[in-house]
Design a protein around this motif. Structure first.
Motif, PDB file in Angstrom:
ATOM      1  N   THR A 124       0.823  -1.209   0.000  1.00  0.00           N
ATOM      2  CA  THR A 124       0.000   0.000   0.000  1.00  0.00           C
ATOM      3  C   THR A 124       0.860   1.262   0.000  1.00  0.00           C
ATOM      4  O   THR A 124       0.588   2.208  -0.744  1.00  0.00           O
ATOM      5  CB  THR A 124      -0.950  -0.006   1.220  1.00  0.00           C
ATOM      6  N   ILE A 125       1.896   1.296   0.828  1.00  0.00           N
ATOM      7  CA  ILE A 125       2.797   2.454   0.844  1.00  0.00           C
ATOM      8  C   ILE A 125       3.425   2.637  -0.541  1.00  0.00           C
ATOM      9  O   ILE A 125       3.512   3.760  -1.046  1.00  0.00           O
ATOM     10  CB  ILE A 125       3.881   2.308   1.936  1.00  0.00           C
TER      11      ILE A 125
ATOM     12  N   GLU B 124       2.187   1.806  -3.425  1.00  0.00           N
ATOM     13  CA  GLU B 124       1.166   2.340  -4.327  1.00  0.00           C
ATOM     14  C   GLU B 124       0.933   3.829  -4.070  1.00  0.00           C
ATOM     15  O   GLU B 124       0.790   4.620  -5.008  1.00  0.00           O
ATOM     16  CB  GLU B 124      -0.142   1.557  -4.164  1.00  0.00           C
ATOM     17  N   GLU B 125       0.911   4.215  -2.797  1.00  0.00           N
ATOM     18  CA  GLU B 125       0.720   5.633  -2.469  1.00  0.00           C
ATOM     19  C   GLU B 125       1.904   6.474  -2.943  1.00  0.00           C
ATOM     20  O   GLU B 125       1.711   7.595  -3.422  1.00  0.00           O
ATOM     21  CB  GLU B 125       0.481   5.804  -0.975  1.00  0.00           C
TER      22      GLU B 125
ATOM     23  N   LEU C  44       1.380   6.948  -6.667  1.00  0.00           N
ATOM     24  CA  LEU C  44       0.325   7.934  -6.926  1.00  0.00           C
ATOM     25  C   LEU C  44       0.793   9.351  -6.599  1.00  0.00           C
ATOM     26  O   LEU C  44       0.499  10.290  -7.340  1.00  0.00           O
ATOM     27  CB  LEU C  44      -0.931   7.594  -6.132  1.00  0.00           C
ATOM     28  N   ALA C  45       1.528   9.501  -5.509  1.00  0.00           N
ATOM     29  CA  ALA C  45       2.032  10.830  -5.128  1.00  0.00           C
ATOM     30  C   ALA C  45       3.012  11.347  -6.181  1.00  0.00           C
ATOM     31  O   ALA C  45       2.991  12.524  -6.534  1.00  0.00           O
ATOM     32  CB  ALA C  45       2.687  10.788  -3.753  1.00  0.00           C
TER      33      ALA C  45
ATOM     34  N   THR D   8       1.041  12.486  -9.183  1.00  0.00           N
ATOM     35  CA  THR D   8       0.392  13.769  -8.912  1.00  0.00           C
ATOM     36  C   THR D   8       1.392  14.908  -9.017  1.00  0.00           C
ATOM     37  O   THR D   8       1.104  15.951  -9.600  1.00  0.00           O
ATOM     38  CB  THR D   8      -0.264  13.755  -7.517  1.00  0.00           C
TER      39      THR D   8
END
Length: 189
Positions: A171-172, A174-175, A178-179, A182
């Motif tokens: 999960t980290i 993936e974040e 995504l960050a 962005t």
């Protein structure tokens, strides 16, 4: 030519550094010139780890504390920053277990396994990621187990905690992806 990356001068936090893989990694990284922040519950044993690193020309500092206590994690991070100015790598390498049939192991023992192996690792990951975001760099290593994917009988809470470690890491990651996406799209505007 060596395929090992040079760690000389890098600051590496290692939780669970009093024994096993954590101790071995701390001592080897210290020998190779890393600034080691060795953390574990047993401060007297950590003093031996730091002395062993120093005897081989390395630099290390011990921080005694239980990873399931967020104030201990904050103390580990603060010690690393105060002593070395930054953290390049944070290794969460702690683990306890409770062996037996799930229903025969006291529920308090199961809770302690989850508290150390998953909650403690979450606290360490959170502290590390906040440092890395502020610094603009860093590597987080969360040590799992074969039981992250393949649970074994008589180790229910250990297997559950290590599956959580794997999921948290994914999960980290993936974040972070995504960050970064962005940030790229904002800078393209």
């Amino acid at each position: 030519m060596s395929h090992e990356k040079d760690v000389r001068g890098k600051t590496i936090v290692i939780t669970g550094a009093s024994s096993g893989f954590g101790r071995g990694a701390a001592e080897r990284l210290g020998e190779r010139g890393a600034n080691v922040v060795a953390a574990a519950r047993r401060g007297d044993v950590l003093d031996d780890v730091v002395a062993s690193i120093a005897a081989k020309g390395g630099t290390a500092v011990a921080v005694a504390g239980d990873v399931s206590d967020p104030t201990a994690i904050a103390r580990i991070a603060a010690t690393a920053i105060d002593r070395f100015g930054a953290v390049d790598v944070w290794v969460n390498d702690v683990g306890v277990g409770a062996l037996g049939l799930f229903w025969e192991v006291p529920v308090e023992d199961h809770a302690r396994v989850l508290d150390v192996n998953l909650t403690g690792l979450l606290y360490g990951s959170h502290a590390a990621m906040r440092l890395f975001v502020a610094q603009g760099h860093g590597v987080l290593v969360n040590v799992g187990s074969l039981e992250s994917d393949v649970p074994l009988a008589y180790q229910a809470s250990y297997a559950a905690s290590k599956a959580g470690v794997l999921s948290l890491g994914r999960t980290i990651n993936e974040e972070l992806r995504l960050a970064a996406s962005t940030r790229r799209s904002r800078s393209a505007r």
